[in-house]
Design an enzyme around this catalytic site. Structure first.
Site, PDB file in Angstrom:
ATOM      1  N   ASP A  23     -12.495 -12.274 -40.117  1.00 54.28           N
ATOM      2  CA  ASP A  23     -11.681 -11.421 -39.258  1.00 54.28           C
ATOM      3  C   ASP A  23     -12.129  -9.973 -39.411  1.00 54.28           C
ATOM      4  OD1 ASP A  23      -9.187 -10.336 -37.869  1.00 54.28           O
ATOM      5  OD2 ASP A  23      -8.666 -12.459 -38.011  1.00 54.28           O
ATOM      6  N   HIS A  35      -5.802  -6.613 -37.688  1.00 53.92           N
ATOM      7  CA  HIS A  35      -5.695  -8.029 -37.330  1.00 53.92           C
ATOM      8  C   HIS A  35      -5.908  -8.950 -38.529  1.00 53.92           C
ATOM      9  CE1 HIS A  35      -6.853 -11.817 -35.268  1.00 53.92           C
ATOM     10  NE2 HIS A  35      -6.148 -11.370 -34.246  1.00 53.92           N
ATOM     11  N   SER A  42      -3.876 -16.342 -32.430  1.00 46.62           N
ATOM     12  CA  SER A  42      -4.415 -15.737 -33.655  1.00 46.62           C
ATOM     13  C   SER A  42      -3.405 -15.784 -34.786  1.00 46.62           C
ATOM     14  CB  SER A  42      -4.808 -14.281 -33.413  1.00 46.62           C
ATOM     15  OG  SER A  42      -6.048 -14.168 -32.792  1.00 46.62           O
TER      16      SER A  42
END
Length: 496
Positions: A169, A211, A416
Protein backbone atom coordinates in the site's frame (compact mmCIF):
# COMPACT_ATOMS: atom_id res chain seq x y z
CA UNK A 1 -10.23 -0.14 -6.14
CA UNK A 2 -8.00 2.82 -6.60
CA UNK A 3 -6.33 4.08 -3.53
CA UNK A 4 -7.12 7.70 -2.84
CA UNK A 5 -5.71 9.96 -5.53
CA UNK A 6 -3.56 12.71 -4.10
CA UNK A 7 -4.14 15.57 -6.51
CA UNK A 8 -5.37 15.85 -10.12
CA UNK A 9 -2.10 17.10 -11.56
CA UNK A 10 0.39 15.58 -13.94
CA UNK A 11 3.55 14.11 -12.51
CA UNK A 12 6.79 15.64 -13.68
CA UNK A 13 9.00 13.46 -15.88
CA UNK A 14 12.58 13.40 -14.65
CA UNK A 15 15.16 13.77 -17.38
CA UNK A 16 17.96 11.20 -17.21
CA UNK A 17 21.00 10.59 -19.35
CA UNK A 18 20.83 7.02 -20.63
CA UNK A 19 24.02 5.03 -21.08
CA UNK A 20 24.62 3.16 -24.34
CA UNK A 21 26.32 -0.22 -24.17
CA UNK A 22 28.82 -1.62 -26.62
CA UNK A 23 27.97 -3.68 -29.70
CA UNK A 24 25.80 -6.75 -29.20
CA UNK A 25 24.62 -9.41 -31.62
CA UNK A 26 20.88 -8.87 -32.16
CA UNK A 27 18.28 -10.63 -34.29
CA UNK A 28 18.13 -9.81 -37.98
CA UNK A 29 16.52 -6.42 -38.50
CA UNK A 30 17.42 -5.15 -35.05
CA UNK A 31 21.02 -4.06 -35.66
CA UNK A 32 20.06 -0.50 -36.48
CA UNK A 33 18.46 -0.17 -33.05
CA UNK A 34 21.78 -0.62 -31.25
CA UNK A 35 22.16 3.14 -30.96
CA UNK A 36 20.22 5.69 -28.94
CA UNK A 37 16.80 6.66 -30.25
CA UNK A 38 16.72 8.90 -33.28
CA UNK A 39 15.41 12.41 -32.68
CA UNK A 40 12.06 11.54 -34.27
CA UNK A 41 11.46 8.70 -31.82
CA UNK A 42 12.53 10.41 -28.61
CA UNK A 43 9.75 10.84 -26.07
CA UNK A 44 9.31 10.99 -22.31
CA UNK A 45 11.14 8.55 -20.06
CA UNK A 46 8.95 5.46 -19.77
CA UNK A 47 9.26 2.27 -17.70
CA UNK A 48 8.85 -1.17 -19.23
CA UNK A 49 8.37 -4.69 -17.96
CA UNK A 50 10.46 -7.15 -19.94
CA UNK A 51 9.65 -10.84 -19.55
CA UNK A 52 12.34 -13.33 -20.43
CA UNK A 53 11.67 -16.70 -22.02
CA UNK A 54 10.86 -19.59 -19.70
CA UNK A 55 14.26 -21.28 -19.74
CA UNK A 56 16.73 -20.03 -17.14
CA UNK A 57 19.77 -17.89 -17.81
CA UNK A 58 18.06 -15.38 -20.08
CA UNK A 59 18.15 -12.31 -17.83
CA UNK A 60 21.75 -11.32 -18.60
CA UNK A 61 21.16 -11.58 -22.36
CA UNK A 62 18.05 -9.43 -22.06
CA UNK A 63 19.90 -6.86 -19.96
CA UNK A 64 22.52 -6.62 -22.71
CA UNK A 65 19.83 -6.17 -25.35
CA UNK A 66 18.24 -3.38 -23.32
CA UNK A 67 21.55 -1.57 -22.99
CA UNK A 68 22.26 -1.99 -26.70
CA UNK A 69 19.02 -0.18 -27.46
CA UNK A 70 20.03 2.76 -25.28
CA UNK A 71 17.78 1.69 -22.42
CA UNK A 72 18.57 1.41 -18.73
CA UNK A 73 18.05 -1.63 -16.53
CA UNK A 74 16.43 -0.55 -13.26
CA UNK A 75 15.97 -3.92 -11.58
CA UNK A 76 16.17 -7.57 -12.58
CA UNK A 77 14.14 -10.28 -10.90
CA UNK A 78 15.97 -13.40 -12.01
CA UNK A 79 13.74 -15.58 -9.83
CA UNK A 80 10.71 -14.78 -12.02
CA UNK A 81 12.41 -13.81 -15.28
CA UNK A 82 11.32 -10.16 -15.25
CA UNK A 83 13.48 -7.10 -15.95
CA UNK A 84 12.36 -3.53 -15.28
CA UNK A 85 13.81 -1.12 -17.82
CA UNK A 86 13.53 2.52 -18.87
CA UNK A 87 13.87 4.27 -22.20
CA UNK A 88 13.02 7.52 -23.95
CA UNK A 89 12.70 5.74 -27.29
CA UNK A 90 9.03 5.56 -28.30
CA UNK A 91 9.86 2.44 -30.34
CA UNK A 92 11.75 0.74 -27.52
CA UNK A 93 9.26 -2.08 -26.96
CA UNK A 94 8.92 -2.88 -30.66
CA UNK A 95 12.69 -2.96 -31.08
CA UNK A 96 13.28 -5.13 -28.02
CA UNK A 97 10.59 -7.76 -28.62
CA UNK A 98 12.57 -9.68 -31.29
CA UNK A 99 15.72 -9.83 -29.14
CA UNK A 100 17.04 -13.21 -28.08
CA UNK A 101 15.66 -14.37 -24.74
CA UNK A 102 12.76 -11.90 -24.73
CA UNK A 103 9.27 -13.30 -24.27
CA UNK A 104 7.29 -10.04 -24.12
CA UNK A 105 7.75 -6.33 -23.46
CA UNK A 106 5.22 -3.78 -22.29
CA UNK A 107 5.21 -0.11 -21.32
CA UNK A 108 4.10 0.02 -17.69
CA UNK A 109 2.70 3.56 -17.79
CA UNK A 110 1.80 6.61 -19.83
CA UNK A 111 1.56 9.72 -17.58
CA UNK A 112 -0.84 11.81 -15.54
CA UNK A 113 -3.13 11.45 -12.55
CA UNK A 114 -6.82 11.29 -11.64
CA UNK A 115 -8.66 11.47 -8.32
CA UNK A 116 -11.17 9.19 -6.58
CA UNK A 117 -13.42 10.21 -3.72
CA UNK A 118 -14.82 6.85 -2.67
CA UNK A 119 -12.20 6.38 0.02
CA UNK A 120 -11.73 9.99 1.14
CA UNK A 121 -10.96 10.24 4.83
CA UNK A 122 -13.33 11.71 7.42
CA UNK A 123 -11.60 12.66 10.64
CA UNK A 124 -12.76 10.90 13.80
CA UNK A 125 -13.11 12.50 17.20
CA UNK A 126 -9.96 12.08 19.26
CA UNK A 127 -10.24 9.03 21.53
CA UNK A 128 -11.09 9.49 25.17
CA UNK A 129 -9.74 7.28 27.92
CA UNK A 130 -10.32 3.53 27.63
CA UNK A 131 -13.73 2.46 28.99
CA UNK A 132 -13.88 0.60 32.27
CA UNK A 133 -14.93 -2.59 30.51
CA UNK A 134 -11.46 -2.89 28.97
CA UNK A 135 -12.49 -2.07 25.41
CA UNK A 136 -10.63 0.48 23.29
CA UNK A 137 -11.71 4.15 23.49
CA UNK A 138 -13.24 4.19 19.97
CA UNK A 139 -14.29 0.54 19.84
CA UNK A 140 -17.99 1.42 20.20
CA UNK A 141 -17.84 2.93 16.70
CA UNK A 142 -16.30 -0.20 15.16
CA UNK A 143 -19.55 -1.72 13.89
CA UNK A 144 -17.47 -3.64 11.35
CA UNK A 145 -15.64 -5.62 14.02
CA UNK A 146 -18.82 -6.64 15.81
CA UNK A 147 -20.42 -7.60 12.50
CA UNK A 148 -17.82 -10.32 11.92
CA UNK A 149 -17.42 -11.43 15.54
CA UNK A 150 -14.02 -9.94 16.30
CA UNK A 151 -14.96 -9.19 19.91
CA UNK A 152 -15.82 -12.87 20.43
CA UNK A 153 -12.71 -14.04 18.54
CA UNK A 154 -10.47 -12.02 20.85
CA UNK A 155 -11.65 -14.04 23.83
CA UNK A 156 -9.92 -17.00 22.16
CA UNK A 157 -7.01 -15.53 20.17
CA UNK A 158 -5.36 -12.22 19.30
CA UNK A 159 -3.19 -13.83 16.64
CA UNK A 160 0.38 -15.11 16.67
CA UNK A 161 3.64 -13.16 16.54
CA UNK A 162 4.85 -15.83 14.13
CA UNK A 163 2.46 -14.50 11.48
CA UNK A 164 3.59 -11.57 9.32
CA UNK A 165 1.08 -9.68 7.17
CA UNK A 166 2.42 -7.68 4.25
CA UNK A 167 0.48 -4.48 3.59
CA UNK A 168 1.17 -3.58 -0.05
CA UNK A 169 0.00 0.00 0.00
CA UNK A 170 1.08 3.61 0.58
CA UNK A 171 3.17 2.84 3.66
CA UNK A 172 2.35 2.40 7.35
CA UNK A 173 2.98 5.11 9.93
CA UNK A 174 5.29 3.10 12.16
CA UNK A 175 5.13 5.61 15.02
CA UNK A 176 1.34 5.51 15.38
CA UNK A 177 0.34 4.63 18.96
CA UNK A 178 -1.90 1.80 17.76
CA UNK A 179 0.56 0.34 15.22
CA UNK A 180 4.08 0.88 16.56
CA UNK A 181 4.16 -2.36 18.54
CA UNK A 182 3.30 -4.45 15.47
CA UNK A 183 5.16 -2.85 12.55
CA UNK A 184 8.26 -4.92 11.78
CA UNK A 185 10.90 -2.64 10.29
CA UNK A 186 13.14 -5.58 9.44
CA UNK A 187 10.56 -6.87 6.95
CA UNK A 188 9.41 -3.53 5.53
CA UNK A 189 10.43 -1.99 2.21
CA UNK A 190 9.66 0.64 -0.39
CA UNK A 191 9.22 -0.43 -4.02
CA UNK A 192 8.41 2.93 -5.61
CA UNK A 193 11.94 3.73 -6.80
CA UNK A 194 11.33 2.22 -10.21
CA UNK A 195 10.63 -1.19 -8.68
CA UNK A 196 13.88 -1.40 -6.71
CA UNK A 197 13.56 -2.49 -3.06
CA UNK A 198 14.66 0.16 -0.55
CA UNK A 199 14.70 -0.86 3.10
CA UNK A 200 15.55 2.55 4.55
CA UNK A 201 13.08 3.35 7.36
CA UNK A 202 11.95 6.64 5.86
CA UNK A 203 11.45 5.11 2.42
CA UNK A 204 8.51 2.91 3.49
CA UNK A 205 6.79 5.54 5.62
CA UNK A 206 3.66 7.19 4.17
CA UNK A 207 4.12 10.57 2.51
CA UNK A 208 1.06 11.79 0.60
CA UNK A 209 -1.52 9.14 1.56
CA UNK A 210 -2.92 7.66 4.78
CA UNK A 211 -4.49 4.73 2.91
CA UNK A 212 -1.96 2.09 3.98
CA UNK A 213 -2.08 3.23 7.61
CA UNK A 214 -5.88 2.89 7.59
CA UNK A 215 -5.66 -0.60 6.07
CA UNK A 216 -3.03 -1.65 8.62
CA UNK A 217 -5.19 -0.61 11.58
CA UNK A 218 -8.07 -2.79 10.47
CA UNK A 219 -5.73 -5.77 10.25
CA UNK A 220 -3.69 -5.37 13.42
CA UNK A 221 -4.18 -2.23 15.49
CA UNK A 222 -2.92 -3.16 18.96
CA UNK A 223 -5.21 -4.03 21.84
CA UNK A 224 -3.60 -1.49 24.14
CA UNK A 225 -6.33 0.78 25.49
CA UNK A 226 -5.67 3.38 22.78
CA UNK A 227 -8.04 4.25 19.95
CA UNK A 228 -9.30 1.13 18.15
CA UNK A 229 -8.48 -2.55 17.90
CA UNK A 230 -7.64 -4.60 14.81
CA UNK A 231 -8.79 -8.09 13.87
CA UNK A 232 -5.46 -9.76 14.68
CA UNK A 233 -3.79 -7.34 17.12
CA UNK A 234 -0.87 -9.60 17.98
CA UNK A 235 0.46 -10.35 14.47
CA UNK A 236 3.33 -8.51 12.79
CA UNK A 237 2.84 -5.96 10.02
CA UNK A 238 5.29 -5.37 7.17
CA UNK A 239 4.95 -2.08 5.35
CA UNK A 240 5.51 -2.70 1.63
CA UNK A 241 5.17 0.67 -0.07
CA UNK A 242 3.88 0.29 -3.63
CA UNK A 243 2.00 3.61 -3.98
CA UNK A 244 3.98 6.60 -5.23
CA UNK A 245 3.38 10.21 -4.26
CA UNK A 246 0.98 10.65 -7.16
CA UNK A 247 -1.21 7.83 -5.87
CA UNK A 248 -0.22 5.33 -8.56
CA UNK A 249 0.62 1.65 -8.26
CA UNK A 250 2.55 0.88 -11.41
CA UNK A 251 3.34 -2.75 -12.35
CA UNK A 252 7.00 -2.57 -11.38
CA UNK A 253 6.04 -1.47 -7.85
CA UNK A 254 3.65 -4.38 -7.38
CA UNK A 255 6.10 -6.88 -8.88
CA UNK A 256 8.72 -5.75 -6.37
CA UNK A 257 6.18 -6.07 -3.57
CA UNK A 258 5.07 -9.61 -4.40
CA UNK A 259 8.64 -10.83 -4.84
CA UNK A 260 9.56 -9.25 -1.50
CA UNK A 261 6.59 -10.95 0.15
CA UNK A 262 7.67 -14.31 -1.25
CA UNK A 263 11.31 -13.91 -0.29
CA UNK A 264 10.30 -13.02 3.29
CA UNK A 265 7.65 -15.74 3.51
CA UNK A 266 4.78 -13.57 4.66
CA UNK A 267 1.67 -15.58 5.52
CA UNK A 268 -0.70 -13.16 3.79
CA UNK A 269 -0.64 -9.85 1.91
CA UNK A 270 -3.33 -7.24 1.53
CA UNK A 271 -3.76 -5.54 -1.86
CA UNK A 272 -6.36 -2.77 -1.76
CA UNK A 273 -5.70 -1.41 -5.24
CA UNK A 274 -5.63 -2.20 -8.91
CA UNK A 275 -2.42 -1.87 -10.85
CA UNK A 276 -2.21 1.28 -12.98
CA UNK A 277 -2.67 2.54 -15.56
CA UNK A 278 -5.26 0.05 -16.87
CA UNK A 279 -8.39 -0.90 -14.97
CA UNK A 280 -8.28 -4.08 -17.06
CA UNK A 281 -5.25 -5.49 -18.88
CA UNK A 282 -6.28 -7.16 -22.15
CA UNK A 283 -4.26 -9.96 -23.69
CA UNK A 284 -4.76 -8.67 -27.25
CA UNK A 285 -2.71 -5.57 -26.40
CA UNK A 286 1.05 -6.34 -26.31
CA UNK A 287 1.82 -3.85 -23.54
CA UNK A 288 -1.03 -5.02 -21.32
CA UNK A 289 -0.32 -8.69 -22.04
CA UNK A 290 3.29 -8.22 -20.94
CA UNK A 291 2.15 -6.48 -17.74
CA UNK A 292 -0.19 -9.38 -16.98
CA UNK A 293 2.59 -11.92 -17.53
CA UNK A 294 5.03 -10.08 -15.28
CA UNK A 295 2.57 -9.55 -12.43
CA UNK A 296 1.28 -13.12 -12.75
CA UNK A 297 4.85 -14.41 -12.36
CA UNK A 298 5.42 -12.29 -9.27
CA UNK A 299 2.16 -13.35 -7.64
CA UNK A 300 2.87 -17.02 -8.43
CA UNK A 301 6.35 -16.67 -6.92
CA UNK A 302 4.86 -15.37 -3.68
CA UNK A 303 2.35 -18.23 -3.61
CA UNK A 304 5.08 -20.82 -4.10
CA UNK A 305 6.78 -19.33 -1.08
CA UNK A 306 3.78 -19.70 1.19
CA UNK A 307 1.96 -16.37 0.70
CA UNK A 308 -1.82 -16.06 0.37
CA UNK A 309 -2.73 -12.79 -1.36
CA UNK A 310 -5.98 -10.95 -0.62
CA UNK A 311 -7.31 -8.24 -2.94
CA UNK A 312 -10.20 -5.79 -3.19
CA UNK A 313 -12.90 -6.34 -5.81
CA UNK A 314 -13.09 -2.67 -6.83
CA UNK A 315 -15.35 0.34 -6.32
CA UNK A 316 -16.86 0.62 -9.79
CA UNK A 317 -20.00 -1.54 -9.29
CA UNK A 318 -18.81 -3.64 -12.24
CA UNK A 319 -19.85 -7.25 -12.79
CA UNK A 320 -16.38 -8.74 -13.19
CA UNK A 321 -17.90 -11.94 -14.58
CA UNK A 322 -19.50 -10.03 -17.46
CA UNK A 323 -17.23 -7.14 -18.42
CA UNK A 324 -18.34 -5.02 -21.37
CA UNK A 325 -16.69 -1.60 -21.33
CA UNK A 326 -13.87 0.33 -19.68
CA UNK A 327 -14.18 4.11 -19.57
CA UNK A 328 -11.40 4.93 -17.09
CA UNK A 329 -8.19 3.74 -18.75
CA UNK A 330 -5.45 4.72 -19.02
CA UNK A 331 -5.83 6.59 -15.77
CA UNK A 332 -2.50 8.40 -15.93
CA UNK A 333 -3.27 10.34 -19.12
CA UNK A 334 -6.63 10.83 -20.83
CA UNK A 335 -9.02 7.89 -20.35
CA UNK A 336 -10.94 6.59 -23.32
CA UNK A 337 -13.80 4.19 -23.90
CA UNK A 338 -12.98 0.69 -25.08
CA UNK A 339 -14.74 -2.68 -25.14
CA UNK A 340 -13.48 -5.29 -22.65
CA UNK A 341 -14.31 -8.92 -22.01
CA UNK A 342 -13.14 -11.84 -19.88
CA UNK A 343 -9.75 -11.77 -21.62
CA UNK A 344 -9.15 -8.45 -19.84
CA UNK A 345 -8.09 -8.80 -16.21
CA UNK A 346 -8.02 -6.49 -13.22
CA UNK A 347 -4.60 -6.95 -11.60
CA UNK A 348 -3.84 -8.46 -9.15
CA UNK A 349 -7.49 -9.17 -8.31
CA UNK A 350 -8.27 -11.63 -11.08
CA UNK A 351 -5.09 -13.69 -11.00
CA UNK A 352 -5.24 -17.37 -9.96
CA UNK A 353 -5.19 -18.04 -6.22
CA UNK A 354 -5.93 -14.43 -5.18
CA UNK A 355 -8.73 -13.99 -2.61
CA UNK A 356 -11.21 -11.43 -3.97
CA UNK A 357 -13.21 -9.46 -1.39
CA UNK A 358 -16.45 -7.60 -2.09
CA UNK A 359 -17.81 -5.00 0.33
CA UNK A 360 -20.91 -4.96 2.54
CA UNK A 361 -22.37 -2.29 4.80
CA UNK A 362 -23.66 -2.61 8.35
CA UNK A 363 -26.84 -4.40 7.18
CA UNK A 364 -24.74 -7.12 5.56
CA UNK A 365 -25.86 -6.14 2.07
CA UNK A 366 -23.57 -5.33 -0.87
CA UNK A 367 -22.20 -1.79 -0.67
CA UNK A 368 -23.61 0.32 -3.49
CA UNK A 369 -20.19 0.86 -5.09
CA UNK A 370 -18.71 -2.64 -4.72
CA UNK A 371 -17.77 -4.56 -7.83
CA UNK A 372 -18.76 -8.21 -7.84
CA UNK A 373 -19.05 -11.28 -10.07
CA UNK A 374 -20.01 -14.96 -9.94
CA UNK A 375 -16.84 -17.03 -9.99
CA UNK A 376 -14.72 -13.95 -9.21
CA UNK A 377 -15.84 -12.94 -5.70
CA UNK A 378 -14.36 -15.20 -3.03
CA UNK A 379 -15.87 -13.72 0.15
CA UNK A 380 -17.48 -10.51 1.38
CA UNK A 381 -16.42 -8.27 4.28
CA UNK A 382 -17.42 -4.94 5.84
CA UNK A 383 -16.18 -2.01 3.77
CA UNK A 384 -18.88 0.51 4.61
CA UNK A 385 -21.86 2.13 2.91
CA UNK A 386 -22.48 5.64 4.20
CA UNK A 387 -25.32 6.28 1.72
CA UNK A 388 -27.73 3.43 2.31
CA UNK A 389 -26.57 1.46 5.39
CA UNK A 390 -26.00 3.51 8.55
CA UNK A 391 -25.09 1.86 11.87
CA UNK A 392 -26.63 2.41 15.28
CA UNK A 393 -23.33 3.57 16.75
CA UNK A 394 -22.46 6.73 18.69
CA UNK A 395 -21.09 8.37 15.55
CA UNK A 396 -23.79 7.03 13.15
CA UNK A 397 -21.04 6.74 10.52
CA UNK A 398 -21.44 4.01 7.90
CA UNK A 399 -17.77 4.07 6.97
CA UNK A 400 -14.98 2.03 8.55
CA UNK A 401 -13.02 3.57 11.42
CA UNK A 402 -9.27 2.93 11.56
CA UNK A 403 -5.86 4.50 12.08
CA UNK A 404 -4.63 7.38 9.89
CA UNK A 405 -1.39 9.33 9.61
CA UNK A 406 -0.50 11.98 12.13
CA UNK A 407 -1.29 9.58 14.95
CA UNK A 408 -5.00 9.97 14.36
CA UNK A 409 -8.11 7.99 13.48
CA UNK A 410 -10.49 8.39 10.57
CA UNK A 411 -13.27 6.88 8.47
CA UNK A 412 -13.03 5.51 4.95
CA UNK A 413 -15.23 3.29 2.83
CA UNK A 414 -14.46 1.10 -0.14
CA UNK A 415 -13.50 -2.43 -1.04
CA UNK A 416 -10.07 -1.21 0.05
CA UNK A 417 -11.52 -1.33 3.56
CA UNK A 418 -13.25 -4.69 3.05
CA UNK A 419 -10.10 -6.46 1.87
CA UNK A 420 -8.09 -5.90 5.10
CA UNK A 421 -10.95 -7.40 7.11
CA UNK A 422 -10.47 -10.59 5.10
CA UNK A 423 -6.71 -10.30 5.49
CA UNK A 424 -7.10 -9.99 9.26
CA UNK A 425 -9.27 -13.11 9.38
CA UNK A 426 -6.69 -14.98 7.29
CA UNK A 427 -4.05 -13.86 9.81
CA UNK A 428 -6.17 -15.38 12.60
CA UNK A 429 -6.57 -18.57 10.57
CA UNK A 430 -2.81 -18.73 9.99
CA UNK A 431 -2.28 -18.24 13.73
CA UNK A 432 -4.76 -20.99 14.58
CA UNK A 433 -3.54 -23.38 11.88
CA UNK A 434 0.20 -22.64 11.53
CA UNK A 435 0.72 -25.66 9.26
CA UNK A 436 -1.69 -24.39 6.60
CA UNK A 437 -0.33 -23.43 3.17
CA UNK A 438 -2.08 -20.90 0.87
CA UNK A 439 -4.46 -23.50 -0.59
CA UNK A 440 -5.36 -24.82 2.85
CA UNK A 441 -5.85 -21.30 4.22
CA UNK A 442 -8.16 -20.58 1.30
CA UNK A 443 -10.23 -23.67 2.11
CA UNK A 444 -10.37 -22.67 5.77
CA UNK A 445 -11.46 -19.15 4.79
CA UNK A 446 -14.27 -20.48 2.60
CA UNK A 447 -15.43 -22.83 5.36
CA UNK A 448 -15.72 -20.09 8.00
CA UNK A 449 -17.68 -17.69 5.82
CA UNK A 450 -21.36 -17.13 6.69
CA UNK A 451 -23.52 -17.93 3.65
CA UNK A 452 -25.47 -14.99 2.26
CA UNK A 453 -28.01 -15.41 -0.52
CA UNK A 454 -28.60 -12.99 -3.38
CA UNK A 455 -31.28 -10.33 -2.80
CA UNK A 456 -34.85 -11.51 -3.41
CA UNK A 457 -35.72 -8.19 -5.08
CA UNK A 458 -33.77 -6.31 -7.77
CA UNK A 459 -30.68 -4.62 -6.36
CA UNK A 460 -31.24 -0.89 -6.90
CA UNK A 461 -29.97 1.27 -4.00
CA UNK A 462 -31.61 4.67 -3.97
CA UNK A 463 -34.14 3.59 -6.57
CA UNK A 464 -32.73 5.77 -9.34
CA UNK A 465 -30.89 3.02 -11.22
CA UNK A 466 -27.41 4.47 -10.71
CA UNK A 467 -26.21 1.45 -8.72
CA UNK A 468 -28.25 -1.43 -10.13
CA UNK A 469 -26.55 -4.82 -10.18
CA UNK A 470 -27.51 -8.43 -10.83
CA UNK A 471 -26.53 -11.13 -8.36
CA UNK A 472 -25.99 -14.61 -9.82
CA UNK A 473 -25.61 -17.87 -7.93
CA UNK A 474 -26.89 -19.72 -4.90
CA UNK A 475 -26.70 -19.07 -1.18
CA UNK A 476 -23.25 -20.61 -0.76
CA UNK A 477 -21.60 -19.16 -3.87
CA UNK A 478 -22.80 -16.04 -5.64
CA UNK A 479 -21.53 -12.93 -7.32
CA UNK A 480 -22.26 -10.45 -4.50
CA UNK A 481 -20.86 -12.36 -1.53
CA UNK A 482 -18.87 -15.31 -2.88
CA UNK A 483 -18.89 -18.05 -0.23
CA UNK A 484 -20.32 -15.57 2.29
CA UNK A 485 -19.39 -12.90 4.81
CA UNK A 486 -16.20 -13.61 6.76
CA UNK A 487 -16.41 -14.56 10.45
CA UNK A 488 -13.47 -13.96 12.79
CA UNK A 489 -14.95 -16.00 15.63
CA UNK A 490 -15.13 -19.13 13.49
CA UNK A 491 -11.57 -18.55 12.30
CA UNK A 492 -10.16 -19.12 15.79
CA UNK A 493 -12.38 -22.04 16.78
CA UNK A 494 -10.18 -24.94 15.72
CA UNK A 495 -12.79 -27.46 16.93
CA UNK A 496 -15.54 -26.15 14.62
Amino acid sequence: MRVQRIRPTRLAVVGLTLATAGALALPAGAAAAATPAAAGTTGPLISYVVNTKANHGQVQKVEQAIAALGGTVVQSYEQIGVVIARSTDTQFAAKLRPAKGVDSVGASRTAGILQSDVEATEAATAPAAAPADGSEPLEANQWDMRQIGVDKAHKISLGSRDVTVGVLDSGIEATHEDLAANVDASQSVSCIDGGKPNTAWQAWQPTTSDHGTHVAGTIAAAKNGKGIVGIAPNVRLASVKVVDDGGFIYPEYAICGFVWAGEHHFKVTNNSYYIDPWLFNCKNDPDQAAITTAVRRAVAFSQRNGVLNVAAAGNENIDLAHKTVDTSSPDDTTPGTRPVDQNCLSLPTELPGVIVTTSVGVNGEKSYYSSYGKGVATVAAPGGDARYQLPDTPDKNGRVLSTVTGGGYGYKQGTSMASPHTTGVVALLASTFPWADPEELTELLLNQAESHACPTVPYNPGGAGAWTATCEGGENDNGFYGAGIINAQKAVQWWR
